[in-house]
Design a protein around this motif. Structure first.
Motif, PDB file in Angstrom:
ATOM      1  N   ARG A  45       0.836  -1.197   0.000  1.00  0.00           N
ATOM      2  CA  ARG A  45       0.000   0.000   0.000  1.00  0.00           C
ATOM      3  C   ARG A  45       0.877   1.256   0.000  1.00  0.00           C
ATOM      4  NH1 ARG A  45      -2.858  -0.893   4.569  1.00  0.00           N
ATOM      5  NH2 ARG A  45      -4.235  -2.346   3.492  1.00  0.00           N
ATOM      6  N   THR A  49       1.478   3.463  -3.443  1.00  0.00           N
ATOM      7  CA  THR A  49       0.915   4.817  -3.361  1.00  0.00           C
ATOM      8  C   THR A  49       1.994   5.847  -3.697  1.00  0.00           C
ATOM      9  OG1 THR A  49      -0.761   4.164  -1.749  1.00  0.00           O
ATOM     10  CG2 THR A  49      -0.193   6.511  -1.840  1.00  0.00           C
ATOM     11  N   SER A  64      -3.498   4.624 -12.323  1.00  0.00           N
ATOM     12  CA  SER A  64      -4.646   3.770 -12.019  1.00  0.00           C
ATOM     13  C   SER A  64      -4.243   2.300 -11.943  1.00  0.00           C
ATOM     14  CB  SER A  64      -5.747   3.962 -13.062  1.00  0.00           C
ATOM     15  OG  SER A  64      -5.290   3.621 -14.349  1.00  0.00           O
ATOM     16  N   MET A  67      -2.964   1.704  -8.433  1.00  0.00           N
ATOM     17  CA  MET A  67      -4.085   1.687  -7.490  1.00  0.00           C
ATOM     18  C   MET A  67      -4.882   0.382  -7.624  1.00  0.00           C
ATOM     19  SD  MET A  67      -3.868   4.520  -5.714  1.00  0.00           S
ATOM     20  CE  MET A  67      -2.182   3.977  -5.674  1.00  0.00           C
ATOM     21  N   GLY A  68      -5.041  -0.087  -8.844  1.00  0.00           N
ATOM     22  CA  GLY A  68      -5.703  -1.370  -9.064  1.00  0.00           C
ATOM     23  C   GLY A  68      -4.913  -2.520  -8.486  1.00  0.00           C
ATOM     24  N   ILE A  70      -2.968  -2.377  -5.844  1.00  0.00           N
ATOM     25  CA  ILE A  70      -3.192  -2.341  -4.393  1.00  0.00           C
ATOM     26  C   ILE A  70      -4.515  -3.027  -4.062  1.00  0.00           C
ATOM     27  CG2 ILE A  70      -3.670  -0.864  -2.402  1.00  0.00           C
ATOM     28  CD1 ILE A  70      -1.790   1.230  -3.697  1.00  0.00           C
ATOM     29  N   GLN A  71      -5.557  -2.688  -4.788  1.00  0.00           N
ATOM     30  CA  GLN A  71      -6.874  -3.287  -4.526  1.00  0.00           C
ATOM     31  C   GLN A  71      -6.841  -4.802  -4.704  1.00  0.00           C
ATOM     32  OE1 GLN A  71      -9.393  -1.074  -7.211  1.00  0.00           O
ATOM     33  NE2 GLN A  71      -9.935   0.398  -5.628  1.00  0.00           N
ATOM     34  N   GLN A  72      -6.158  -5.267  -5.735  1.00  0.00           N
ATOM     35  CA  GLN A  72      -6.082  -6.705  -5.970  1.00  0.00           C
ATOM     36  C   GLN A  72      -5.316  -7.403  -4.843  1.00  0.00           C
ATOM     37  OE1 GLN A  72      -3.561  -8.252  -9.144  1.00  0.00           O
ATOM     38  NE2 GLN A  72      -5.262  -9.590  -9.766  1.00  0.00           N
ATOM     39  N   GLU A  74      -4.954  -6.372  -1.734  1.00  0.00           N
ATOM     40  CA  GLU A  74      -5.790  -6.339  -0.532  1.00  0.00           C
ATOM     41  C   GLU A  74      -6.893  -7.398  -0.605  1.00  0.00           C
ATOM     42  OE1 GLU A  74      -5.275  -1.662   0.761  1.00  0.00           O
ATOM     43  OE2 GLU A  74      -6.953  -2.217  -0.535  1.00  0.00           O
ATOM     44  N   PHE A  75      -7.511  -7.541  -1.763  1.00  0.00           N
ATOM     45  CA  PHE A  75      -8.567  -8.535  -1.938  1.00  0.00           C
ATOM     46  C   PHE A  75      -8.027  -9.954  -1.751  1.00  0.00           C
ATOM     47  CE2 PHE A  75     -10.775 -11.549  -4.715  1.00  0.00           C
ATOM     48  CZ  PHE A  75     -12.047 -11.502  -4.159  1.00  0.00           C
TER      49      PHE A  75
END
Length: 99
Positions: A45, A49, A64, A67-68, A70-72, A74-75
């Motif tokens: 993260r 960032t 983007s 950021m995507g 990071i989301q992946q 975390e998921f």
């Protein structure tokens, strides 16, 4: 801006190649090291960032794709939180060849 991929191994042995738009991730991870799941997610993260912010400073908009990523991360990390001591192995860095 130099991009880089990094390869990780999740607690179940599955591997993933992740993306960073900046080499800053090299300051946060050491190839061959195991990281506690929570620590790994936090380092991702933070480093991604910073990488996205560098893109924003250079081009006027954040990355983007970072950021995507990071989301992946975390998921996917959420799938291992039930384990008693989940570790993520940082396998290494892979340069992205561009023409």
């Amino acid at each position: 801006m130099p991009e880089i991929n990094f390869k990780i191994e999740w607690p179940d042995g599955s591997q993933q190649i992740c993306y960073s738009p900046s080499l800053v991730v090299k300051k946060y991870f050491e190839p061959g090291e195991d990281y506690n799941l929570e620590e790994f997610v936090q380092k991702c993260r933070t480093s991604l960032t910073i990488a996205s912010d560098r893109v924003k400073a250079a081009y006027g908009f954040p990355c983007s794709k970072a950021m995507g990523q990071i989301q992946q991360i975390e998921f996917l990390a959420g799938q291992y939180t039930h384990l008693s001591d989940p570790k993520v192995r940082f396998l290494g860095f892979e340069s992205i060849l561009t023409d």
